[in-house]
Design an enzyme around this catalytic site. Structure first.
Site, PDB file in Angstrom:
ATOM      1  N   HIS A 149       2.438 -30.698 118.126  1.00 38.74           N
ATOM      2  CA  HIS A 149       1.173 -29.406 118.848  1.00 38.74           C
ATOM      3  C   HIS A 149       1.962 -28.494 118.562  1.00 38.74           C
ATOM      4  O   HIS A 149       1.734 -27.973 120.015  1.00 38.74           O
ATOM      5  CB  HIS A 149       0.281 -30.414 119.557  1.00 38.74           C
ATOM      6  CG  HIS A 149      -0.630 -30.805 119.060  1.00 38.74           C
ATOM      7  ND1 HIS A 149      -1.261 -31.907 120.100  1.00 38.74           N
ATOM      8  CD2 HIS A 149      -0.690 -31.547 117.715  1.00 38.74           C
ATOM      9  CE1 HIS A 149      -1.911 -33.079 118.964  1.00 38.74           C
ATOM     10  NE2 HIS A 149      -1.159 -32.513 117.841  1.00 38.74           N
ATOM     11  N   HIS A 150       3.681 -28.450 118.907  1.00 41.19           N
ATOM     12  CA  HIS A 150       3.742 -27.348 119.609  1.00 41.19           C
ATOM     13  C   HIS A 150       5.399 -26.263 118.168  1.00 41.19           C
ATOM     14  O   HIS A 150       6.067 -25.862 118.799  1.00 41.19           O
ATOM     15  CB  HIS A 150       5.692 -28.313 120.719  1.00 41.19           C
ATOM     16  CG  HIS A 150       4.554 -28.623 121.517  1.00 41.19           C
ATOM     17  ND1 HIS A 150       5.362 -30.135 121.597  1.00 41.19           N
ATOM     18  CD2 HIS A 150       3.605 -28.901 122.459  1.00 41.19           C
ATOM     19  CE1 HIS A 150       4.868 -31.081 123.353  1.00 41.19           C
ATOM     20  NE2 HIS A 150       3.635 -29.671 122.880  1.00 41.19           N
ATOM     21  N   ALA A 151       3.887 -26.057 117.612  1.00 43.46           N
ATOM     22  CA  ALA A 151       4.745 -25.215 116.752  1.00 43.46           C
ATOM     23  C   ALA A 151       5.375 -23.044 117.588  1.00 43.46           C
ATOM     24  O   ALA A 151       4.245 -23.003 118.301  1.00 43.46           O
ATOM     25  CB  ALA A 151       3.464 -24.495 115.857  1.00 43.46           C
ATOM     26  N   ASP A 199       8.303 -27.871 114.700  1.00 44.33           N
ATOM     27  CA  ASP A 199       7.486 -27.675 115.499  1.00 44.33           C
ATOM     28  C   ASP A 199       8.246 -29.085 116.437  1.00 44.33           C
ATOM     29  O   ASP A 199       9.388 -30.363 115.344  1.00 44.33           O
ATOM     30  CB  ASP A 199       5.524 -28.853 114.865  1.00 44.33           C
ATOM     31  CG  ASP A 199       5.178 -28.756 115.878  1.00 44.33           C
ATOM     32  OD1 ASP A 199       4.938 -28.828 116.476  1.00 44.33           O
ATOM     33  OD2 ASP A 199       3.883 -29.307 114.964  1.00 44.33           O
TER      34      ASP A 199
END
Length: 572
Positions: free
Chosen positions: A480-482, A298
């Protein structure tokens, strides 16, 4: 008796929603789409600024968080994941970014054959609905008519425009189009907004597809496991919101699109994953895949803030007290104002390491500041501060650190244990320090210095690496970019979860099609890439050829320039 479908899609997010819409296009296939959340038809979803109220609200987000993070002062970090039709495209910041061409070329080099930039560019073009008629956005690497809107900001805030000027004064080139294959310099984001509203996969892909008789959408369900008959995935089991148990059988394939935090969890609940861990959880091992849950990544973001001089325009008052009511009324009447703004307006890409073939730092900026300390104490949504302020937030786009996801129990209702291991690699800490210092340098340029009263986070007295890293640890958050937890690669690689055709290794009739298959993060926000994964995934499932590259007539030096910048389109 189980219901029977040709395809069952688990998860109606950016990838899954795109995929289900594509699979149902011909009318020849009976498709079931399962989603854990409710409808996207909700004011907070459609109103752009509603993202800030949704990301930590259990009605809209699943509520994931990390285990205590060593380099984040042992805090648990919130990991918002959308729980609505449209998934995270219904709660995200609405930024349209593809990343750098070398991101995808690196995927291909690491075993994701067929996923190079040249091979994916036609999918980015096909899935885009470009709204701007400016020359920069009429190039062949842009498209119209796709499910993902890309539009210019309606009315950029004066402070956002000042940020662009300041970044240029700090030595960055001006950039109009960050989606030309190599984001570089300073400018304004394009966003997933249309007519003042969020323009998401739910609205543009799933909603139209729901009018087709061959697509069945079930919302507010919890998928509990995927049933295997031998080594073939055949059945999906779920519970409805009242707790009733249901199942359906797939004649063709089951397509898992639950995202980087829930796709690996569901695989493990179904007996597909690291054998030793599954046995610890009391789950029968069906397929030993040690890569499930590994390679998790992330973006680690450091939100910096400044207090502006009295009279400087800022959004703080628009989201505070009586200002909230006035902003809401203006939005409902005009679809404009503070409530129509995305999560960021100002954007910049630059490099902390000249040896890299891509810019490794992305910077976001917005004329608003939140009471971060109050948020951390209460765990609730941010409240803006009483004075005018602005935020600049850098993150490293391609982190070296890797995390891991494991089950806490065999109960589907219990979210998985997530260790992102933010900043565990020293190179990540070094890059983020560079980003923090560059943001401070931008704020000291003439275009901004006259508007700023003081820097509030971090305070100006913090100068050494140790002091800044201590501060970063207290304020570090998720971008917020898993992604990456079901990594795509070649079959001989022990850590491969899905092969380049997105089929789960060792299992028939099952694919994973979402951000979890990314070998590594892309250089920016992940929504556009996730939509492309869903779109290409549909072609792979249906056995269709990829879309043809756009063709255009050029000559001489211009042709060389186009090929150098794009490397993908066919020049005739």
């Amino acid at each position: 008796m189980d219901e029977v479908f040709d395809y069952i899609v688990i998860g109606a997010g950016s990838a899954g929603g795109t995929l289900a819409a594509r699979l149902s296009e011909s009318g020849q296939h009976k498709v079931l789409l399962l989603e854990g959340g409710a409808s996207h038809k909700d004011l907070l979803v459609s109103m752009p600024s509603g993202w800030g109220q949704m990301i930590n609200n259990p009605r809209y987000s699943w509520g994931h968080e990390t285990e205590p993070e060593l380099h984040a002062a042992s805090r648990r970090i919130s990991l918002p994941r959308g729980k609505r039709l449209g998934g995270s495209s219904s709660i995200n910041g609405m930024i349209y970014i593809r990343g750098d061409r070398v991101d995808y070329d690196s995927w291909a080099e690491q075993g994701a054959t067929g996923w190079s930039y040249e091979e994916l560019l036609p999918y980015f073009v096909r899935t885009q609905d470009q709204q701007s008629d400016e020359e920069a956005f009429t190039k062949p690497w842009h498209g119209r008519g796709g499910p993902l809107t890309a539009s210019n900001l309606h009315k950029p805030h004066p402070v956002s425009l000042a940020m662009v000027k300041a970044a240029i004064q700090a030595g960055m080139p001006a950039c109009t189009d960050f989606n030309n294959g190599h984001p570089d310099g300073a400018g304004l984001f394009q966003v997933n907004l249309k007519n003042g509203q969020r323009s998401s996969v739910a609205r543009n892909a799933i909603e139209p597809a729901m009018q087709r008789g061959n697509l069945d959408v079930r919302m507010q369900v919890l998928v509990t496991r995927i049933g295997l008959d031998g080594q073939r995935a055949t059945t999906v089991h779920w519970k409805d919101k009242a707790g009733g148990s249901h199942s359906a059988r797939a004649n063709q394939e089951i397509l898992l699109c639950a995202g980087a935090l829930q796709s690996p969890q569901l695989l493990m609940l179904s007996g597909i994953g690291p054998a030793e861990h599954l046995r610890e959880m009391g789950i029968e091992v069906k397929v030993d895949l040690p890569g499930v849950g590994a390679n998790l990544q992330d973006h680690a973001i450091a939100p910096m803030s400044w207090r502006m001089k009295v009279g400087t325009p800022s959004l703080n008052q628009s989201f505070r007290g009586m200002g909230i009511g006035a902003s809401l009324i203006k939005y409902l009447l005009t679809r404009q104002g503070a409530m129509a703004m995305p999560a960021s307006e100002f954007a910049a890409w630059f490099s902390s390491d000249p040896s890299l073939p891509y810019n490794d730092i992305q910077l976001h900026g917005l004329p608003v500041t939140g009471d971060i300390e109050g948020y951390m104490q209460s765990g609730k949504n941010y409240r803006t501060e009483a004075f005018p302020g602005m935020t600049l937030a850098p993150y490293q786009v391609r982190p070296y650190s890797r995390g891991v996801l494991k089950l806490k129990s065999s109960k589907p209702e219990e979210l998985a244990s997530v260790r992102m291991n933010f900043l565990h690699d020293e190179r990540d800490r070094k890059a983020l320090l560079y980003g923090v210092r560059m943001a401070s340098k931008i704020a000291q340029q003439p275009a901004l210095v006259g508007l700023i009263e003081t820097q509030t986070r971090p305070t100006p007295n913090l100068q050494s690496d140790e002091e800044l890293l201590d501060w970063i640890g207290m304020y570090l958050g998720s971008g917020h970019h898993a992604s990456g937890s079901c990594r795509m690669g070649q079959p001989h690689d022990a850590m491969t979860v899905v092969t380049p055709d997105l089929k789960v290794k060792g299992v028939q009739g099952l694919r994973v099609i979402d951000a979890s298959v990314m070998p590594h993060l892309v250089s920016g926000n992940t929504n556009a890439a996730s939509v492309v994964i869903g779109d290409k995934g549909a072609d792979l499932v249906l056995g269709l050829l990829p879309p043809a590259p756009k063709q255009w007539k050029v000559s001489g030096l211009m042709a060389a320039t186009v090929l150098s910048s794009m490397g993908a389109a066919e020049v005739v």
